[in-house]
Write an enzyme that holds these catalytic residues in place. Structure first.
Site, PDB file in Angstrom:
ATOM      1  N   ARG A 231      90.507  45.345  37.547  1.00 16.09           N
ATOM      2  CA  ARG A 231      90.578  44.873  38.804  1.00 16.09           C
ATOM      3  C   ARG A 231      91.381  45.459  39.618  1.00 16.09           C
ATOM      4  NH1 ARG A 231      86.912  41.896  37.624  1.00 16.09           N
ATOM      5  NH2 ARG A 231      86.710  39.475  37.393  1.00 16.09           N
ATOM      6  N   GLU A 260      88.433  42.908  47.720  1.00 13.58           N
ATOM      7  CA  GLU A 260      86.845  43.183  48.035  1.00 13.58           C
ATOM      8  C   GLU A 260      86.077  42.143  48.411  1.00 13.58           C
ATOM      9  OE1 GLU A 260      85.179  43.011  43.261  1.00 13.58           O
ATOM     10  OE2 GLU A 260      86.523  44.895  43.894  1.00 13.58           O
ATOM     11  N   HIS A 278      81.994  47.307  43.199  1.00 15.20           N
ATOM     12  CA  HIS A 278      82.217  46.500  41.867  1.00 15.20           C
ATOM     13  C   HIS A 278      80.843  46.204  41.391  1.00 15.20           C
ATOM     14  CE1 HIS A 278      85.069  42.955  40.307  1.00 15.20           C
ATOM     15  NE2 HIS A 278      83.931  43.716  39.299  1.00 15.20           N
TER      16      HIS A 278
END
Length: 312
Positions: A231, A260, A278
């Site tokens: 993360r 994000e 991601h």
């Protein structure tokens, strides 16, 4: 009458079709459903959300009948687990099924950073190869030391893959690990000091926020590369960007970021950096498998059973 659930973000069409077969699905991301969702809030008993999105306490408070938060992912950092447990709300994840794809992404980022893959792509497309411009030599992973920060399922899978490239493996983990022959280090800084590549796989929680800080990056050193498939919150981004700009570290491969998808613009110009949106678990095969776990948890909950992957 079908049970009512709230879907926070889209899933694969085939998974959503199965949700629609079994439940009355209210889609939070659909602009034309907001009025219907407001009316349905007292009847919604389950929420399906993503690991990076979660469900806030304010949202939980507005769902008085809520009994299940089904996370389509493994991260629980976007859900207040203490609050959920206090309200007798089960929280489930999709463990195991995304391990291999996230580990593959970590290896891909490592190779991209070491061998300048993204930079080479731009170099060719811009015509610089044809112009005879020079391109820097890369770094081989063979014989290098991979440090894994957080030796969970993903960290272990990443380590096994790295061994195939001839790398030696070290790790730091919050709890002792006795079933591996890899080298254990007592602190993240000590691990970084003994690594050529630092792979961040640690779970995100208050105890690990900013665990990769100035000291860890300085210990990694000017020839070291950092990879993050965990993360964004576990890395101090101020320290990371400064280390990249100053050459304190050699490069980075990043799949996750704070805030994000609206990440800091400094990353766009950070040197020797490979950026991904991601995508760790983003293969069709894994997203289907994750969806199947979500469906199984929902089925168990609405059948009066304990969902199989409830977070303890």
């Amino acid at each position: 009458m079908k049970p009512e659930i709230l879907l926070v973000e889209p899933m694969l069409d085939l998974i959503e079709a199965r949700l629609d077969e079994a439940y009355l699905v209210h889609r939070l991301y659909a602009a034309n459903e907001q009025e219907a969702i407001e009316k349905a809030r007292p009847a919604i008993r389950a929420v399906v959300t993503g690991g990076g999105t979660g469900l806030s306490n304010d949202q939980i408070d507005r769902l008085p009948a809520l009994g299940l938060i089904a996370i389509n992912g493994v991260g629980t950092d976007k859900v207040d687990l203490v609050n959920a447990r206090g309200r007798d709300i089960d929280v489930t994840t999709t463990p195991g099924v995304l391990t291999d794809d996230v580990a593959d992404t970590g290896i891909a980022l490592m190779l991209s950073a070491l061998r300048h893959i993204a930079r080479g792509d731009r170099f060719v497309r811009e015509g610089r190869w044809a112009q005879g411009d020079s391109f820097p030599l890369g770094t081989s992973p063979k014989g290098k030391r991979l440090g894994i920060l957080g030796l969970g399922q993903i960290g272990r899978a990443l380590g096994r893959r790295a061994e195939a490239f001839g790398m030696t493996i070290g790790y730091w983990n919050r709890s002792p690990q006795s079933d591996t022959g890899w080298i254990a280090f007592s602190t993240p800084r000590e691990l970084a000091a003994n690594s050529d590549v630092l792979a961040v796989c640690v779970a995100a929680n208050p105890a690990t926020e900013g665990i990769v800080d100035v000291d860890v990056l300085e210990a990694l050193g000017s020839e070291g590369v950092i990879i993050n498939v965990a993360r964004g919150s576990v890395v101090n981004e101020d320290a990371l960007l400064q280390a990249l700009r100053r050459g304190t570290i050699a490069g980075a491969g990043l799949d996750v970021f704070v805030g994000e998808p609206r990440i800091r613009e400094e990353f766009f110009t950070a040197p020797n950096t490979v950026l991904m949106p991601h995508q760790g678990s983003a293969t069709r095969e894994t997203r289907i498998a994750m969806g199947e776990v979500v469906l199984a948890n929902l089925h168990a909950f609405f059948s009066g059973e304990k969902p199989p992957t409830t977070v303890n």
